[in-house]
Design an enzyme around this catalytic site. Structure first.
Site, PDB file in Angstrom:
ATOM      1  N   SER A  53       0.877  -0.903  -0.007  1.00 35.23           N
ATOM      2  CA  SER A  53       0.469   0.119   0.356  1.00 35.23           C
ATOM      3  C   SER A  53       1.206   1.301   0.136  1.00 35.23           C
ATOM      4  CB  SER A  53      -1.237  -0.211   1.260  1.00 35.23           C
ATOM      5  OG  SER A  53      -0.248   0.248   2.512  1.00 35.23           O
ATOM      6  N   HIS A 112      -3.473  -4.150  -5.499  1.00 34.61           N
ATOM      7  CA  HIS A 112      -3.696  -3.112  -3.758  1.00 34.61           C
ATOM      8  C   HIS A 112      -5.197  -3.517  -3.707  1.00 34.61           C
ATOM      9  CE1 HIS A 112      -4.404  -0.170  -1.227  1.00 34.61           C
ATOM     10  NE2 HIS A 112      -3.803  -0.994  -0.090  1.00 34.61           N
ATOM     11  N   GLU A 164      -7.223  -2.189  -6.663  1.00 36.62           N
ATOM     12  CA  GLU A 164      -6.640  -0.816  -7.271  1.00 36.62           C
ATOM     13  C   GLU A 164      -5.572  -2.088  -8.287  1.00 36.62           C
ATOM     14  OE1 GLU A 164      -6.154   2.983  -4.823  1.00 36.62           O
ATOM     15  OE2 GLU A 164      -5.215   0.960  -3.857  1.00 36.62           O
ATOM     16  N   ASN A 179      -5.318   5.940  -0.684  1.00 31.88           N
ATOM     17  CA  ASN A 179      -4.165   5.983   0.160  1.00 31.88           C
ATOM     18  C   ASN A 179      -3.280   7.340  -0.197  1.00 31.88           C
ATOM     19  OD1 ASN A 179      -5.107   3.882   2.218  1.00 31.88           O
ATOM     20  ND2 ASN A 179      -2.819   2.550   0.923  1.00 31.88           N
TER      21      ASN A 179
END
Length: 312
Positions: free
Chosen positions: A147, A168, A180, A218
């Site tokens: 991440s 991800h 992702e 994120n």
């Protein structure tokens, strides 16, 4: 003659323009039996893939398998509320697709995809992938669930940068629909599309992103969380009021401090520290003294019983 040349050119152009054939991923090796790795292994096994879950010891793998079985039981109670026999069959079939091993090199010889979900340390990931690169077949795709680390940096430890990408997932993996899919400058289009297809086969919704810090979620979420902490540090609002404001004013299901405690303060600190190291002049990536203090005191959130809030 001209007609024959035209037909030849047309055939050449149509074949060269055709998309590369994607790899149908059937056999998956998941490295790391923690929360994320177990979740990835579960959804892959539940969707008919042959899965090998790898970790360092048999004790860790027993715990992982138990957590997967418990998770499947919780899910099937809702999926098959009035059909207990169907629930049992689904659990049995899913677990039959799952095996475990402590020897990653021994199990990758027949795998289509390796998904890594281990500790967020670049040198450890380098060592893992460098070793597996020697034993995995040429067609095998490597992917990291990181991440916070650049996929390109991880892929550079191998000779298959074109067959390397990011996958991800989000916690808890069985419930969160998003994946992702990260394409580096070296990732081939065939690899990228194969990872997109695999994500869909898991019942997930994939979004694509280039290899940028934090990818999509994120990159937007962590600066928001950090600015919430700074707002509190400046004395502009209490953490309780900030949480209430974002839930009732922005419609978020959790306030930023509740979410930080849920994710783990050490995880958030690790991400922001890494980004700050990469871009020290970026104010979005500035560290927080309060966050550093809580982590130093081992107040990491729900998992330790206390973070920004106390938890029972």
């Amino acid at each position: 003659m001209a007609s024959a040349s035209g037909q030849l050119l047309a055939r050449y152009m149509s074949s060269s323009a055709a998309p590369a054939k994607t790899l149908t991923i059937k056999h998956v090796t998941v490295i790391g039996g923690g929360l994320m790795g177990s979740g990835i292994a579960q959804v892959a096994a539940a969707t008919g893939h042959t899965v090998v879950l790898v970790d360092q010891t048999e004790d860790l793998l027993k715990k992982s398998r138990k957590s997967i079985e418990d998770s499947l039981k919780r899910m099937t109670k809702k999926m098959f509320a009035e059909k207990p026999e169907a629930a049992s069959q689904f659990i049995e079939k899913s677990l039959a697709n799952l095996s475990t091993s402590t020897d990653a090199a021994a199990v990758v010889h027949s795998t289509d995809l390796v998904v890594e979900a281990i500790v967020e340390k670049l040198d450890v990931k380098h060592e893992l992938f460098k070793g597996l690169d020697k034993f995995a077949p040429e067609h095998t795709i490597f992917a990291s669930n990181t991440s916070s680390l650049p996929i390109t940096d991880i892929a550079n430890s191998t000779t298959r940068q074109d067959r390397f990408g990011g996958l991800h997932f989000f916690n808890p993996v069985p419930l969160m629909k998003l994946v992702e899919v990260i394409k580096t400058p070296m990732t081939s289009q065939t690899t990228f599309e194969s990872l997109l297809d695999f994500s869909k086969a898991l019942g997930k919704t994939p979004v694509s992103c280039k290899d940028t810090p934090g990818f999509v979620v994120n990159r937007l979420l962590v600066p928001y969380l950090m600015e919430s902490v700074r707002l509190h540090e400046r004395g502009h609002a209490s953490k309780e009021d900030i949480d209430i404001a974002m839930k009732l004013g922005a419609g978020y299901p959790m306030g930023p401090f509740e979410l930080l405690d849920y994710v783990g303060l050490d995880t958030s600190k690790y991400i922001i520290d890494g980004w700050h190291q990469m871009e020290p002049e970026n104010p979005l990536f500035a560290p927080s003294e309060l966050l550093n203090k809580l982590v130093a005191e081992k107040k990491l959130g729900k998992k330790t019983g206390e973070g920004f809030y106390k938890h029972k």
